[in-house]
Design an enzyme around this catalytic site. Structure first.
Site, mmCIF file in Angstrom:
data_model
loop_
_atom_site.group_PDB
_atom_site.id
_atom_site.type_symbol
_atom_site.label_atom_id
_atom_site.label_comp_id
_atom_site.label_asym_id
_atom_site.label_seq_id
_atom_site.Cartn_x
_atom_site.Cartn_y
_atom_site.Cartn_z
ATOM 1 N N HIS A 1 0.825 -1.203 0.000
ATOM 2 C CA HIS A 1 0.000 0.000 0.000
ATOM 3 C C HIS A 1 0.867 1.264 0.000
ATOM 4 O O HIS A 1 1.895 1.326 0.671
ATOM 5 C CB HIS A 1 -0.888 0.049 1.246
ATOM 6 N N TYR A 2 0.394 2.247 -0.756
ATOM 7 C CA TYR A 2 0.968 3.589 -0.661
ATOM 8 C C TYR A 2 -0.164 4.600 -0.920
ATOM 9 O O TYR A 2 -0.740 4.593 -1.999
ATOM 10 C CB TYR A 2 2.087 3.796 -1.683
ATOM 11 N N PRO B 1 0.406 3.645 3.131
ATOM 12 C CA PRO B 1 -0.028 2.576 4.027
ATOM 13 C C PRO B 1 -0.725 3.147 5.258
ATOM 14 O O PRO B 1 -0.670 4.357 5.514
ATOM 15 C CB PRO B 1 1.298 1.908 4.418
ATOM 16 N N SER B 2 -1.366 2.272 6.020
ATOM 17 C CA SER B 2 -2.029 2.733 7.249
ATOM 18 C C SER B 2 -1.039 2.835 8.402
ATOM 19 O O SER B 2 -1.335 3.489 9.407
ATOM 20 C CB SER B 2 -3.178 1.792 7.620
ATOM 21 N N TYR B 3 0.113 2.199 8.292
ATOM 22 C CA TYR B 3 1.176 2.340 9.292
ATOM 23 C C TYR B 3 2.520 2.216 8.589
ATOM 24 O O TYR B 3 2.640 1.556 7.548
ATOM 25 C CB TYR B 3 1.044 1.310 10.423
ATOM 26 N N PHE C 1 7.399 -1.307 6.936
ATOM 27 C CA PHE C 1 7.187 -1.942 5.642
ATOM 28 C C PHE C 1 6.585 -3.340 5.784
ATOM 29 O O PHE C 1 7.024 -4.152 6.595
ATOM 30 C CB PHE C 1 8.500 -2.042 4.869
ATOM 31 N N HIS C 2 5.561 -3.601 4.968
ATOM 32 C CA HIS C 2 4.865 -4.884 4.995
ATOM 33 C C HIS C 2 4.246 -5.142 3.635
ATOM 34 O O HIS C 2 4.034 -4.215 2.845
ATOM 35 C CB HIS C 2 3.783 -4.898 6.078
ATOM 36 N N VAL C 3 3.961 -6.407 3.378
ATOM 37 C CA VAL C 3 3.370 -6.823 2.108
ATOM 38 C C VAL C 3 2.091 -7.595 2.402
ATOM 39 O O VAL C 3 2.065 -8.459 3.285
ATOM 40 C CB VAL C 3 4.350 -7.699 1.294
#
Length: 314
Positions: free
Chosen positions: A234-235, A237-239, A242-244
């Site tokens: 996400h860009y 992201p909600s936080y 970095f995560h997928v």
């Protein structure tokens, strides 16, 4: 102050509806729950209700009494439609409920229905507005991530662990219906806050390993072949850790899959492969277009900056 260690949802006191979505079958409401430290001062809480997905086993059990009652509401020619009620079963809950307590103003804004503005984030706007916002992000909002990485939370749910990332079920998944599979891959280091921080030399190999290991997890555990899941970032992201996201290709209609927010991991890898080994990344140089809700902390400064740019252009 915190909510009771074991939350009793029957003690929830309703205040108002924050959002309802007929497409995703969700409802978010604001209210209060008792505090564990000061019971006389209830804490604000958000409950998000989500209809659980129907399992494929429902069809095979129609003749065995899974339907408690039905009501025909219409018919024409060969077509008929009904309301139906299922018998209560421990292995087939009606709804899944997410509770946030205590809920901050940021949580309330996030779950409140809001209009969306498409913005164009240039590298200059990233440096002047977005990056300072990220660096000022309250660490308490990602404490749950640190707890997982430290092994003090959800340790038994980890599906794959490597020096660079952990793969585990996302809280949005009921962990039973494979067609709605939703996993989360958490980066174990702190040098990448968002997609713009990714670079070819230190990160490309990590992303390829993450993709390979995710394919292996879904194949070994659920028999899902390559191409059976979407992996995306996400860009915004909600936080900002970095995560997928890893979602079954049959799971459609999620808000997080919207154009202007979800970027396929395969595309990110391909872009990084075009970069030179040293120097700035293409992700650093790009202008990104995405949607910002009116309650997002970036909305006002980005809307003002873009309005000024448009005025200058005129």
């Amino acid at each position: 102050m915190t909510c009771m260690a074991s939350i009793d949802l029957k003690e929830f006191v309703f205040d108002r509806v924050l959002d309802e979505n007929a497409l995703t079958h969700t409802l978010a409401v604001l209210g209060t729950l008792p505090s564990s430290s000061t019971p006389s001062e209830p804490l604000r809480a958000i409950l998000r209700f989500e209809r659980t997905a129907l399992s494929s086993t429902v069809a095979s059990q129609l003749s065995s009494g899974i339907l408690e009652s039905t009501k025909q509401i219409g018919s024409t020619d060969i077509y008929s439609w009904f309301f139906a009620w299922l018998h209560k079963r421990d292995d087939f809950p009606d709804v899944k409920i997410y509770a946030i307590c205590p809920a901050t103003e940021i949580h309330i804004r996030k779950y409140t229905k809001q209009d969306v503005l498409m913005v164009h984030e240039t590298p200059a706007l990233y440096q002047s507005i977005v990056k300072p916002y990220i660096l000022a992000f309250d660490p308490a909002r990602t404490q749950w991530v640190q707890d997982i990485l430290a092994g003090t939370a959800e340790a038994s749910n980890i599906l794959n662990a490597s020096p660079d990332f952990l793969i585990l079920p996302d809280m949005k998944w009921d962990t039973t219906n494979v067609s709605t599979l939703y996993l989360l891959a958490l980066y174990t280091h702190s040098d990448v806050h968002c997609m713009r921080d990714l670079r070819k030399k230190p990160h490309l190999r990590m992303l390829k390993n993450l993709r390979r290991d995710t394919w292996k997890v879904v194949q070994d555990k659920w028999g899902i072949d390559r191409g059976g899941v979407r992996m995306y970032v996400h860009y915004q992201p909600s936080y900002y850790h970095f995560h997928v996201h890893v979602v079954h290709t049959g799971h459609v209609g999620l808000n997080g899959m919207a154009v202007g927010q979800a970027h396929l991991l395969d595309d990110i890898i391909s872009l990084l492969e075009l970069d030179p080994d040293d120097g700035s990344s293409v992700l650093e140089r790009m202008t990104f277009t995405y949607g910002l809700g009116t309650e997002n902390g970036l909305y006002k400064p980005m809307a003002a900056a873009l309005a000024e740019m448009h005025d200058d252009a005129d």
